[in-house]
Scaffold this active site. Sequence first.
Site, short mmCIF file in Angstrom:
data_model
loop_
_atom_site.label_atom_id
_atom_site.label_comp_id
_atom_site.label_asym_id
_atom_site.label_seq_id
_atom_site.Cartn_x
_atom_site.Cartn_y
_atom_site.Cartn_z
N SER A 183 0.80 -1.22 0.00
CA SER A 183 0.00 0.00 0.00
C SER A 183 0.83 1.27 0.00
O SER A 183 0.40 2.28 -0.53
CB SER A 183 -0.95 -0.01 1.20
OG SER A 183 -0.24 -0.15 2.40
N HIS A 211 -4.99 -3.01 -3.04
CA HIS A 211 -4.53 -2.08 -4.08
C HIS A 211 -4.33 -2.75 -5.43
O HIS A 211 -3.89 -2.10 -6.38
CB HIS A 211 -3.24 -1.39 -3.64
CG HIS A 211 -3.44 -0.57 -2.40
ND1 HIS A 211 -3.90 0.72 -2.43
CD2 HIS A 211 -3.31 -0.90 -1.09
CE1 HIS A 211 -4.01 1.17 -1.19
NE2 HIS A 211 -3.67 0.20 -0.35
N LYS A 240 -10.86 0.91 -2.42
CA LYS A 240 -9.79 1.51 -3.22
C LYS A 240 -10.31 1.68 -4.65
O LYS A 240 -11.13 2.55 -4.89
CB LYS A 240 -8.52 0.66 -3.12
CG LYS A 240 -8.13 0.31 -1.67
CD LYS A 240 -7.52 1.46 -0.89
CE LYS A 240 -7.58 1.36 0.61
NZ LYS A 240 -6.80 0.33 1.26
C1 LIG Z 1 -6.80 0.12 2.85
C2 LIG Z 1 -6.27 -1.21 3.17
C3 LIG Z 1 -6.92 -2.05 4.06
C4 LIG Z 1 -8.08 -1.59 4.87
O1 LIG Z 1 -9.21 -1.54 4.10
P1 LIG Z 1 -10.45 -0.67 4.60
O2 LIG Z 1 -11.58 -1.20 3.80
O3 LIG Z 1 -10.12 0.75 4.27
O4 LIG Z 1 -10.59 -0.91 6.06
C5 LIG Z 1 -6.45 -3.32 4.21
N1 LIG Z 1 -5.35 -3.75 3.58
C6 LIG Z 1 -4.66 -2.95 2.74
C7 LIG Z 1 -3.46 -3.48 2.06
C8 LIG Z 1 -5.09 -1.65 2.53
O5 LIG Z 1 -4.40 -0.84 1.75
#
Ligand SMILES: *Cc1c(COP(=O)(O)O)cnc(C)c1O
Length: 383
Positions: A183, A211, A240
Amino acid sequence: MTDSLTAFAHDKLAGLESRSLRRTLVPTHRFDGLWVQRGGRRLLSFSCNDYLNLSHHPAVKAAAIRAVEEHGVGAGASRLVTGDHPLLSELEGRLAALKGYEAACVFGSGYLANSGIIPTIMGASDLILVDELAHSCIWAGSQLSGAKVVAFRHNDMADLAAKLAEHRTGALRALIATDGVFSMDGDLAPLGEISALAQDHDAWLMVDDAHGLGVVGDGRGAAAMFPGAKVDLAMGTFSKALGGYGAYVCASAPVIDLLKTRARTLVYTTGLPPANAAAALAALDVIAAEPERVAAPLAKARRFTRALNLPEATSAVVPIMIGAADAALAAAAALEAQGFLAIAIRPPTVPAGTARLRLAFTAGHPDAEVDRLAAAVRSVIGA
Ligand SMILES: *Cc1c(COP(=O)(O)O)cnc(C)c1O
């Protein structure tokens, strides 16, 4: 007169402030998935994970509005009580088909998914190997499980093999957990090699592809780029590239049934609201129908890395390493003065000494603006 809790909070904040590590919320009005209003300024954002600009896509918004009209704003209860509205099973079917699994389970968010999935399958006699740069909620879930948790060096297969050799035999079950696309760094996990090591050592593999979905592997995510890889738990989010909120994991039917019976962050929490499920379904429709949109974020990121002679982007995320937290804040401020929103990412989100600008490219970023950003970054970091 301050009570001791208030004094504690005050001192904590002062300590963070003195190290440039205090964080504050900044109200941000996002107009269209690209432009934001923030601190009285209109800025072009390179800090949203809305890689396909679907948060404001007319069809996605319309689907969410329709779902509110038909199903109301909330699920009304846990999915295991009365909150399992029909959009959830439709969405699970779509995700399982897209990812090539028997079944899927939708969770309220990515954080809830990872902190619920891992403790459901791992316990005190088990071993979890986690890439050191994996997302915070993989760590949270691992710690909640009570298993022995061992970090391996980022994408370092020799280190992973060594740690498996050292710790595997003492554990009943083993799990390797990693991001598919990291991320804060934007690089890919070598899932082919990780999968081979997992199989050699009788370990399960969990990949968090928050991502990757909608961006790499023709939109199917990071694992699609490693055709031989066996991923036992393929997790991802709607927050995302899908532009909304919520998360999922795909696995075999018994694994999904176990999660639906036992994962505490599914059982003891209210179901994902209908509008979020409908938006995710509509976003998956857009992804299936518009391969050009799916290809665009990576193309924009590569246009940028070429312009700055950086290593070629492998996802929509490109880090500009700065080092010190205060210097990263200063770089972000300098870009903001030129009309760009590029948030500084500081420890503990990233390791100490690796504060950075984390740029996220989206399908709708005009090429001319990507070029202007590259010039601005060059002048700010003196490259
Ligand atoms: C954003 C993210 C999460 C968390 O997801 P949310 O739905 O925002 O709680 C989990 N893992 C990764 C790799 C992320 O980038």
